[in-house]
Motif scaffolding. Structure first.
Motif, mmCIF file in Angstrom:
data_model
loop_
_atom_site.group_PDB
_atom_site.id
_atom_site.type_symbol
_atom_site.label_atom_id
_atom_site.label_comp_id
_atom_site.label_asym_id
_atom_site.label_seq_id
_atom_site.Cartn_x
_atom_site.Cartn_y
_atom_site.Cartn_z
ATOM 1 N N GLN A 154 9.102 8.925 -1.903
ATOM 2 C CA GLN A 154 7.858 8.535 -1.235
ATOM 3 C C GLN A 154 8.175 7.769 0.050
ATOM 4 O O GLN A 154 7.915 6.574 0.153
ATOM 5 C CB GLN A 154 6.998 7.669 -2.176
ATOM 6 C CG GLN A 154 5.592 7.420 -1.661
ATOM 7 C CD GLN A 154 4.808 6.516 -2.605
ATOM 8 O OE1 GLN A 154 5.254 6.202 -3.703
ATOM 9 N NE2 GLN A 154 3.634 6.082 -2.158
ATOM 10 N N PRO A 155 8.735 8.455 1.050
ATOM 11 C CA PRO A 155 9.110 7.749 2.276
ATOM 12 C C PRO A 155 7.896 7.288 3.082
ATOM 13 O O PRO A 155 6.886 7.989 3.152
ATOM 14 C CB PRO A 155 9.899 8.810 3.047
ATOM 15 C CG PRO A 155 9.324 10.109 2.581
ATOM 16 C CD PRO A 155 9.020 9.898 1.126
ATOM 17 N N THR A 192 0.793 -1.227 0.000
ATOM 18 C CA THR A 192 0.000 0.000 0.000
ATOM 19 C C THR A 192 0.826 1.277 0.000
ATOM 20 O O THR A 192 0.330 2.335 -0.375
ATOM 21 C CB THR A 192 -0.943 0.027 1.217
ATOM 22 O OG1 THR A 192 -0.165 -0.026 2.430
ATOM 23 C CG2 THR A 192 -1.911 -1.145 1.182
ATOM 24 N N ARG A 193 2.085 1.197 0.464
ATOM 25 C CA ARG A 193 2.992 2.351 0.525
ATOM 26 C C ARG A 193 2.298 3.566 1.178
ATOM 27 O O ARG A 193 2.154 4.630 0.555
ATOM 28 C CB ARG A 193 3.504 2.723 -0.857
ATOM 29 C CG ARG A 193 4.349 1.654 -1.531
ATOM 30 C CD ARG A 193 5.619 1.370 -0.753
ATOM 31 N NE ARG A 193 6.530 2.498 -0.760
ATOM 32 C CZ ARG A 193 7.512 2.665 -1.648
ATOM 33 N NH1 ARG A 193 7.707 1.769 -2.598
ATOM 34 N NH2 ARG A 193 8.313 3.716 -1.579
ATOM 35 N N CYS A 228 11.431 -2.797 6.841
ATOM 36 C CA CYS A 228 10.886 -1.716 6.007
ATOM 37 C C CYS A 228 11.873 -0.564 5.828
ATOM 38 O O CYS A 228 11.487 0.499 5.329
ATOM 39 C CB CYS A 228 9.582 -1.202 6.611
ATOM 40 S SG CYS A 228 8.193 -2.353 6.494
ATOM 41 N N ALA A 229 13.112 -0.780 6.219
ATOM 42 C CA ALA A 229 14.111 0.284 6.121
ATOM 43 C C ALA A 229 14.220 0.875 4.711
ATOM 44 O O ALA A 229 14.331 2.105 4.553
ATOM 45 C CB ALA A 229 15.473 -0.218 6.597
ATOM 46 N N PRO A 230 14.196 0.056 3.648
ATOM 47 C CA PRO A 230 14.272 0.646 2.296
ATOM 48 C C PRO A 230 13.110 1.582 1.992
ATOM 49 O O PRO A 230 13.288 2.584 1.283
ATOM 50 C CB PRO A 230 14.251 -0.582 1.376
ATOM 51 C CG PRO A 230 14.774 -1.699 2.229
ATOM 52 C CD PRO A 230 14.237 -1.425 3.595
ATOM 53 N N ARG A 273 1.680 15.464 11.564
ATOM 54 C CA ARG A 273 3.011 16.003 11.868
ATOM 55 C C ARG A 273 4.114 15.036 11.433
ATOM 56 O O ARG A 273 5.147 15.447 10.891
ATOM 57 C CB ARG A 273 3.111 16.302 13.363
ATOM 58 C CG ARG A 273 2.302 17.521 13.788
ATOM 59 C CD ARG A 273 2.281 17.675 15.292
ATOM 60 N NE ARG A 273 3.632 17.851 15.830
ATOM 61 C CZ ARG A 273 3.924 17.806 17.131
ATOM 62 N NH1 ARG A 273 2.964 17.569 18.013
ATOM 63 N NH2 ARG A 273 5.162 17.987 17.537
ATOM 64 N N VAL A 274 3.883 13.752 11.660
ATOM 65 C CA VAL A 274 4.863 12.755 11.213
ATOM 66 C C VAL A 274 4.930 12.729 9.693
ATOM 67 O O VAL A 274 6.013 12.606 9.111
ATOM 68 C CB VAL A 274 4.508 11.364 11.788
ATOM 69 C CG1 VAL A 274 5.319 10.269 11.102
ATOM 70 C CG2 VAL A 274 4.769 11.335 13.293
ATOM 71 N N GLN A 275 3.797 12.852 9.035
ATOM 72 C CA GLN A 275 3.807 12.928 7.574
ATOM 73 C C GLN A 275 4.678 14.085 7.091
ATOM 74 O O GLN A 275 5.379 13.980 6.078
ATOM 75 C CB GLN A 275 2.382 13.116 7.041
ATOM 76 C CG GLN A 275 2.303 13.174 5.516
ATOM 77 C CD GLN A 275 0.949 13.642 5.019
ATOM 78 O OE1 GLN A 275 0.252 14.395 5.702
ATOM 79 N NE2 GLN A 275 0.561 13.211 3.833
#
Length: 258
Positions: free
Chosen positions: A120-121, A88-89, A111-113, A163-165
């Motif tokens: 698109q982190p 879903t990214r 999920c580090a990559p 905020r995290v986004q």
């Protein structure tokens, strides 16, 4: 609220769009300007081994037209989480710390990559019942952008997600101090030298033992054999120089690991 008896469901059933049937409320938009007030949207995956908790979070923040949060998937263990997040990214993952299959730290590792994608982190916000320093520091070292406890209100959680986004770091009151202390110096000692001797799996077994679960229940929860559980318990007792599970429970309770 992370519960050893949480129910899992297949990853194929996890990615469910949030419902949008609830009418808009007359109160000001949650998050002080976040969400639908300015047309913003954030795609979120919920990772928690307790299905009822996931349902509650979905109902609280997933009314997209009101909050701007779209829940695009759910997962109950590490493997499901990695599968759903990869498929879903999302912009933000709400991640429980204690999960079957290796815990939140293992999800972060795998999920580090995705976290490192410059275009698109995927960003992670830990959402846990635990306020133990070693849990907070563990997931922050793993790459999470923040850590909030499950006492947070729905409005504050929505605000934290946005905020995290945006790339901010978000913490519940007092938890930021753990991180500041841990990263104040590269020579900072471990938070707890005794606990640092244990592997991640041994810590998971320790917590479940301290919560009163039987070996068979722990084996089912962690997808391992009863014999393996017994081996982990023996290793924990030996490393911590304890004699039995009652002493282990007192040790874990004193460190707020339960």
């Amino acid at each position: 609220m992370s519960d050893a008896h949480g129910e899992s469901r297949p990853a194929s059933e996890s990615a469910e769009p949030a419902g949008t049937t609830e009418p808009a409320r007359s109160a000001e938009p949650v998050g002080g300007g976040s969400g639908d007030a300015d047309g913003r949207r954030v795609r979120v995956v919920l990772v928690d081994d307790h299905r009822m908790f996931r349902t509650g979070v979905q109902a609280e923040i997933g009314q997209t037209e009101r909050t701007g949060v779209e829940v695009v998937g759910e997962a109950a263990d590490v493997d499901q989480a990695v599968t759903v997040i990869t498929a879903t990214r999302p912009e933000v993952v709400l991640l429980d710390v204690h999960l079957p299959g290796g815990g939140g730290v293992e999800v972060l590792r795998r999920c580090a990559p995705l976290m490192g994608d410059p275009e698109q982190p995927v960003r992670f916000l830990a959402l846990s019942v635990s306020d133990a320093a070693e849990d907070v520091i563990g997931v922050i070292r793993g790459g999470a952008r923040g850590y909030v406890t499950k006492t947070i209100t729905g409005a504050d959680l929505v605000d934290s997600v946005f905020r995290v986004q945006d790339g901010d770091a978000v913490f519940s009151p007092r938890l930021a101090g753990f991180v500041l202390d841990a990263f104040a110096s590269t020579d900072a000692p471990p938070v707890d030298e005794d606990l640092d001797r244990l592997t991640q799996r041994e810590r998971e077994v320790l917590r479940l033992i301290a919560r009163g679960y039987a070996y068979k229940e722990i084996a089912k929860q962690l997808f391992i054999s009863v014999k393996t559980v017994e081996s982990h318990v023996s290793a924990v007792l030996r490393k911590l120089q304890l004699s039995n599970r009652h002493e282990l429970t007192r040790w874990a309770t004193a460190r707020r690991l339960v």
